[in-house]
Design a protein around this motif. Sequence first.
Motif, mmCIF file in Angstrom:
data_model
loop_
_atom_site.group_PDB
_atom_site.id
_atom_site.type_symbol
_atom_site.label_atom_id
_atom_site.label_comp_id
_atom_site.label_asym_id
_atom_site.label_seq_id
_atom_site.Cartn_x
_atom_site.Cartn_y
_atom_site.Cartn_z
ATOM 1 N N LEU A 240 0.008 10.431 3.029
ATOM 2 C CA LEU A 240 -0.301 9.040 3.351
ATOM 3 C C LEU A 240 0.916 8.133 3.170
ATOM 4 O O LEU A 240 1.155 7.226 3.971
ATOM 5 N N SER A 241 1.693 8.409 2.125
ATOM 6 C CA SER A 241 2.909 7.632 1.892
ATOM 7 C C SER A 241 3.888 7.810 3.049
ATOM 8 O O SER A 241 4.491 6.839 3.534
ATOM 9 N N ALA A 242 4.031 9.058 3.503
ATOM 10 C CA ALA A 242 4.925 9.333 4.630
ATOM 11 C C ALA A 242 4.405 8.685 5.915
ATOM 12 O O ALA A 242 5.182 8.156 6.719
ATOM 13 N N PHE A 243 3.078 8.698 6.097
ATOM 14 C CA PHE A 243 2.489 8.109 7.301
ATOM 15 C C PHE A 243 2.738 6.605 7.354
ATOM 16 O O PHE A 243 3.129 6.064 8.393
ATOM 17 N N LEU A 244 2.516 5.913 6.231
ATOM 18 C CA LEU A 244 2.762 4.475 6.213
ATOM 19 C C LEU A 244 4.250 4.174 6.372
ATOM 20 O O LEU A 244 4.629 3.181 7.003
ATOM 21 N N GLY A 245 5.094 5.034 5.797
ATOM 22 C CA GLY A 245 6.533 4.878 5.994
ATOM 23 C C GLY A 245 6.897 5.004 7.461
ATOM 24 O O GLY A 245 7.756 4.264 7.975
ATOM 25 N N PHE A 246 6.228 5.921 8.162
ATOM 26 C CA PHE A 246 6.474 6.114 9.599
ATOM 27 C C PHE A 246 6.044 4.875 10.388
ATOM 28 O O PHE A 246 6.787 4.408 11.269
ATOM 29 N N ILE A 247 4.865 4.339 10.088
ATOM 30 C CA ILE A 247 4.379 3.144 10.789
ATOM 31 C C ILE A 247 5.352 1.979 10.604
ATOM 32 O O ILE A 247 5.698 1.273 11.562
ATOM 33 N N ARG A 248 5.813 1.797 9.376
ATOM 34 C CA ARG A 248 6.753 0.706 9.105
ATOM 35 C C ARG A 248 8.095 0.952 9.801
ATOM 36 O O ARG A 248 8.768 0.009 10.230
ATOM 37 N N SER A 249 8.491 2.231 9.909
ATOM 38 C CA SER A 249 9.763 2.543 10.558
ATOM 39 C C SER A 249 9.711 2.250 12.059
ATOM 40 O O SER A 249 10.729 1.897 12.662
ATOM 41 N N ILE A 250 8.516 2.395 12.665
ATOM 42 C CA ILE A 250 8.360 2.078 14.088
ATOM 43 C C ILE A 250 8.657 0.597 14.323
ATOM 44 O O ILE A 250 9.301 0.205 15.300
ATOM 45 N N THR B 168 0.827 -1.208 0.000
ATOM 46 C CA THR B 168 0.000 0.000 0.000
ATOM 47 C C THR B 168 0.861 1.258 0.000
ATOM 48 O O THR B 168 0.548 2.238 -0.685
ATOM 49 N N ASN B 169 1.956 1.216 0.745
ATOM 50 C CA ASN B 169 2.874 2.350 0.790
ATOM 51 C C ASN B 169 3.419 2.646 -0.603
ATOM 52 O O ASN B 169 3.457 3.807 -1.037
ATOM 53 N N SER B 170 3.821 1.605 -1.327
ATOM 54 C CA SER B 170 4.351 1.785 -2.684
ATOM 55 C C SER B 170 3.275 2.310 -3.630
ATOM 56 O O SER B 170 3.543 3.164 -4.485
ATOM 57 N N VAL B 171 2.039 1.813 -3.467
ATOM 58 C CA VAL B 171 0.929 2.268 -4.316
ATOM 59 C C VAL B 171 0.638 3.745 -4.055
ATOM 60 O O VAL B 171 0.410 4.518 -4.992
ATOM 61 N N PHE B 172 0.664 4.146 -2.790
ATOM 62 C CA PHE B 172 0.439 5.556 -2.456
ATOM 63 C C PHE B 172 1.532 6.437 -3.061
ATOM 64 O O PHE B 172 1.262 7.537 -3.546
ATOM 65 N N THR B 173 2.772 5.940 -3.024
ATOM 66 C CA THR B 173 3.887 6.708 -3.599
ATOM 67 C C THR B 173 3.692 6.888 -5.101
ATOM 68 O O THR B 173 3.871 7.990 -5.637
ATOM 69 N N LEU B 174 3.309 5.820 -5.782
ATOM 70 C CA LEU B 174 3.067 5.899 -7.227
ATOM 71 C C LEU B 174 1.891 6.822 -7.547
ATOM 72 O O LEU B 174 1.932 7.595 -8.511
ATOM 73 N N THR B 175 0.845 6.768 -6.731
ATOM 74 C CA THR B 175 -0.321 7.641 -6.936
ATOM 75 C C THR B 175 0.066 9.098 -6.743
ATOM 76 O O THR B 175 -0.360 9.980 -7.504
ATOM 77 N N PHE B 176 0.879 9.348 -5.720
ATOM 78 C CA PHE B 176 1.369 10.706 -5.480
ATOM 79 C C PHE B 176 2.165 11.225 -6.678
ATOM 80 O O PHE B 176 1.993 12.373 -7.108
ATOM 81 N N LEU B 177 2.998 10.368 -7.253
ATOM 82 C CA LEU B 177 3.806 10.782 -8.403
ATOM 83 C C LEU B 177 2.934 11.118 -9.613
ATOM 84 O O LEU B 177 3.238 12.051 -10.366
ATOM 85 N N GLN B 178 1.840 10.366 -9.794
ATOM 86 C CA GLN B 178 0.944 10.661 -10.917
ATOM 87 C C GLN B 178 0.201 11.974 -10.681
ATOM 88 O O GLN B 178 0.016 12.777 -11.605
ATOM 89 N N ALA B 179 -0.228 12.187 -9.430
ATOM 90 C CA ALA B 179 -0.900 13.444 -9.096
ATOM 91 C C ALA B 179 0.054 14.623 -9.275
ATOM 92 O O ALA B 179 -0.357 15.710 -9.706
#
Length: 222
Positions: free
Chosen positions: A128-138, A85-96
């Motif tokens: 959202l990408s940063a938030f999921l990255g933060f959760i995974r970093s925890i 999901t994190n990767s999908v959010f990153t790709l969606t952000f790049l398209q936006a």
Amino acid sequence: MEIVDEFCDLLQSHANRDKVVALTSYILKLWGSTSNRQELLTASTRLAATRATLRLFDDAAALKVLYTYGLGKHEGPWWGALGVTNSVFTLTFLQAEKLQWLLDTGVLKVNDEIAYKIRTAHKLFWSLSAFLGFIRSIRTVHLSAQQLKEKTTKCAPARFTQATLTSTKYFLDIIHLVNWLPKGWLWGSSIKTTHAAAIATTSGILGLVMHYHGKRLLSQKS
């Protein structure tokens, strides 16, 4: 001369060059907002626009990350799904961001309502990408803390430090990115420019600290 060589090595890759440009942009924004100098704010905006333009070509790197990670089965159903999901959010952000770039350049012409939705989606998926990255970093902090406690490897302290730096940077990024959202979206548009620039500058400094600490960690492994 050694410092010059080190700086040249730093600028060789796109990711590291982006860190330097980002930090420079944030410092100029902080300086300009505290001294009330519009020319510094303009310079900061130009550098931010440069970063956005260069990110137009980041799809390949993002797709490679997604492909390499796969479905994340090696991390279990929960963490694997979170990673995908994190990767999908990153790709969606790049398209936006591409759509926003087309809007800014005047190539894409839409009504104000659609333009507002595009710009909001850009900031939302970035957050959202940063938030999921933060959760995974925890989780990484937790795992590295266990390794540190059990003293399984000689580089356990360095791994814990790197994980802590990463988690802290993600936390600062979330505060900064959410502030770009419209009013009414959490704390969107609520933080003063000076404070937001200070947060972003701290995050930028941590990015470089993580780079050099990561290099030392790799040398310990070898």
